[in-house]
Motif scaffolding. Structure first.
Motif, PDB file in Angstrom:
ATOM      1  N   ALA A  76       0.833  -1.201   0.000  1.00  0.00           N
ATOM      2  CA  ALA A  76       0.000   0.000   0.000  1.00  0.00           C
ATOM      3  C   ALA A  76       0.869   1.253   0.000  1.00  0.00           C
ATOM      4  N   PHE A  77       1.982   1.213   0.707  1.00  0.00           N
ATOM      5  CA  PHE A  77       2.920   2.339   0.732  1.00  0.00           C
ATOM      6  C   PHE A  77       3.418   2.667  -0.670  1.00  0.00           C
ATOM      7  N   SER A  78       3.785   1.645  -1.439  1.00  0.00           N
ATOM      8  CA  SER A  78       4.301   1.858  -2.792  1.00  0.00           C
ATOM      9  C   SER A  78       3.221   2.408  -3.712  1.00  0.00           C
ATOM     10  N   ILE A  79       1.983   1.945  -3.541  1.00  0.00           N
ATOM     11  CA  ILE A  79       0.889   2.433  -4.367  1.00  0.00           C
ATOM     12  C   ILE A  79       0.648   3.915  -4.110  1.00  0.00           C
ATOM     13  N   ILE A  80       0.601   4.314  -2.852  1.00  0.00           N
ATOM     14  CA  ILE A  80       0.325   5.718  -2.516  1.00  0.00           C
ATOM     15  C   ILE A  80       1.445   6.621  -3.003  1.00  0.00           C
ATOM     16  N   ILE A  81       2.687   6.251  -2.725  1.00  0.00           N
ATOM     17  CA  ILE A  81       3.821   7.074  -3.162  1.00  0.00           C
ATOM     18  C   ILE A  81       3.885   7.129  -4.683  1.00  0.00           C
ATOM     19  N   GLY A  82       3.660   5.987  -5.340  1.00  0.00           N
ATOM     20  CA  GLY A  82       3.709   5.957  -6.795  1.00  0.00           C
ATOM     21  C   GLY A  82       2.646   6.830  -7.434  1.00  0.00           C
ATOM     22  N   PHE A 137      -2.289  13.946   5.384  1.00  0.00           N
ATOM     23  CA  PHE A 137      -2.862  13.548   4.101  1.00  0.00           C
ATOM     24  C   PHE A 137      -2.382  12.152   3.698  1.00  0.00           C
ATOM     25  N   PHE A 138      -1.102  11.850   3.971  1.00  0.00           N
ATOM     26  CA  PHE A 138      -0.586  10.519   3.653  1.00  0.00           C
ATOM     27  C   PHE A 138      -1.304   9.457   4.488  1.00  0.00           C
ATOM     28  N   ILE A 139      -1.507   9.734   5.758  1.00  0.00           N
ATOM     29  CA  ILE A 139      -2.204   8.774   6.627  1.00  0.00           C
ATOM     30  C   ILE A 139      -3.635   8.561   6.130  1.00  0.00           C
ATOM     31  N   PHE A 140      -4.301   9.639   5.720  1.00  0.00           N
ATOM     32  CA  PHE A 140      -5.652   9.509   5.170  1.00  0.00           C
ATOM     33  C   PHE A 140      -5.636   8.641   3.906  1.00  0.00           C
ATOM     34  N   CYS A 141      -4.631   8.831   3.057  1.00  0.00           N
ATOM     35  CA  CYS A 141      -4.503   7.997   1.862  1.00  0.00           C
ATOM     36  C   CYS A 141      -4.399   6.529   2.244  1.00  0.00           C
ATOM     37  N   PHE A 142      -3.565   6.260   3.223  1.00  0.00           N
ATOM     38  CA  PHE A 142      -3.330   4.884   3.649  1.00  0.00           C
ATOM     39  C   PHE A 142      -4.598   4.268   4.222  1.00  0.00           C
ATOM     40  N   VAL A 143      -5.284   5.020   5.077  1.00  0.00           N
ATOM     41  CA  VAL A 143      -6.509   4.508   5.698  1.00  0.00           C
ATOM     42  C   VAL A 143      -7.582   4.259   4.639  1.00  0.00           C
ATOM     43  N   ALA A 144      -7.744   5.215   3.704  1.00  0.00           N
ATOM     44  CA  ALA A 144      -8.753   5.056   2.657  1.00  0.00           C
ATOM     45  C   ALA A 144      -8.448   3.858   1.780  1.00  0.00           C
ATOM     46  N   LEU A 145      -7.177   3.669   1.444  1.00  0.00           N
ATOM     47  CA  LEU A 145      -6.803   2.532   0.599  1.00  0.00           C
ATOM     48  C   LEU A 145      -7.045   1.211   1.317  1.00  0.00           C
ATOM     49  N   LYS A 146      -6.700   1.151   2.585  1.00  0.00           N
ATOM     50  CA  LYS A 146      -6.862  -0.084   3.347  1.00  0.00           C
ATOM     51  C   LYS A 146      -8.335  -0.425   3.586  1.00  0.00           C
ATOM     52  N   ILE A 147      -9.144   0.591   3.876  1.00  0.00           N
ATOM     53  CA  ILE A 147     -10.539   0.337   4.259  1.00  0.00           C
ATOM     54  C   ILE A 147     -11.420   0.082   3.044  1.00  0.00           C
ATOM     55  N   PHE A 148     -11.281   0.928   2.021  1.00  0.00           N
ATOM     56  CA  PHE A 148     -12.241   0.898   0.913  1.00  0.00           C
ATOM     57  C   PHE A 148     -11.810   0.040  -0.262  1.00  0.00           C
ATOM     58  N   PHE A 149     -10.513  -0.174  -0.463  1.00  0.00           N
ATOM     59  CA  PHE A 149     -10.094  -0.848  -1.684  1.00  0.00           C
ATOM     60  C   PHE A 149      -9.255  -2.094  -1.463  1.00  0.00           C
TER      61      PHE A 149
END
Length: 256
Positions: A101-107, A236-248
């Motif tokens: 998930a870290f690589s997806i968000i940064i990418g 904002f990064f933490i929100f990205c991580f939480v949204a990716l983990k919860i919804f997708f």
């Protein structure tokens, strides 16, 4: 570490190929609005005026740079991901890839950073035609890169959370557009009532403008604003991580 960098590159590779093939058109479209702002505000409304001991043109250039970095980074990372997710449905392929998930968000955020830096550099060269900048410190590139990262992360989290195209448009109209004009971009915070200036400090773009303006004009650098702006990026990064983990991607790998 090397494997994580390879994963990030794999995520951002397609967007980089598209950008390289359309670089001229991309820069041209990005520079139209900022140059119009320079002509309208710098040479039109602000001709002969001065703010904080500087000509209005010198004062407004850092604000327009911050505005360009914000809009370019947000639109590139947010709108591209939003369209890929809802229209082309190709974001699912990224989720199926064996990357964290870290690589997806940064990418996904990195393409916004790259395009934001390219657009800001092109605008900076154009600004030098209008006015030689008084002083540029080494804190300028730091502030600019941080600005691109912060708003790229914001674009990613909004793209994750938006359920329809109208949601994305609504956020841009109600949040991004007012922030663009009410964050000290074209005026000094000292010119507004104290209560309003305190409210404007809640905008991340306000701190981006303060940092870029100080690093370009040789003013005392606002370290507190840099710290607050960094906190915005982390949130904002933490929100990205939480949204990716919860919804997708509820069962994705956090870090490889």
């Amino acid at each position: 570490m090397l494997e994580t960098l390879q994963d990030i590159y794999a995520v951002v590779w397609v967007d980089l190929r598209f950008l390289s093939r359309n670089l001229g058109k991309t820069l041209a479209l990005t520079l139209v609005a900022p140059i119009l702002y320079l002509l309208a505000f710098g040479y039109g409304l602000g001709k002969g005026a001065s703010i904080e001991g500087f000509s209005y043109l010198d004062f407004v250039i850092p604000g327009i740079l911050a505005l360009t970095a914000m809009t370019t980074s947000f639109n590139t990372s947010g709108l591209k991901l939003h369209v890929d997710r809802l229209f082309f449905k190709c974001f699912d392929e990224t989720l199926m890839a064996p990357v964290s998930a870290f690589s997806i968000i940064i990418g996904k955020a990195l393409i916004g950073v790259v395009r934001g830096l390219l657009s800001s550099a092109a605008l900076l060269l154009a600004c030098l035609v209008f006015s030689p900048l008084p002083s540029v410190s080494l804190l300028f590139p730091l502030s600019l890169v941080l600005t691109c990262f912060v708003f790229s992360f914001l674009g990613v989290v909004v793209a994750f959370l938006a359920k329809t195209h109208q949601d994305m448009t609504l956020f841009m109209s109600l949040v991004v557009l007012p922030m663009a004009f009410l964050s000290g971009t074209f005026f000094s915070l000292g010119q507004v009532p104290e209560t309003l200036s305190i409210i404007l400090l809640l905008s991340p773009l306000t701190h981006a403008c303060l940092c870029l303006r100080a690093s370009i004009l040789g003013q005392p650098f606002p370290w507190l604003s840099l710290f607050i702006f960094t906190v915005f990026g982390i949130v904002f990064f933490i929100f990205c991580f939480v949204a990716l983990k919860i919804f997708f991607y509820p069962f994705c790998i956090i870090f490889k």
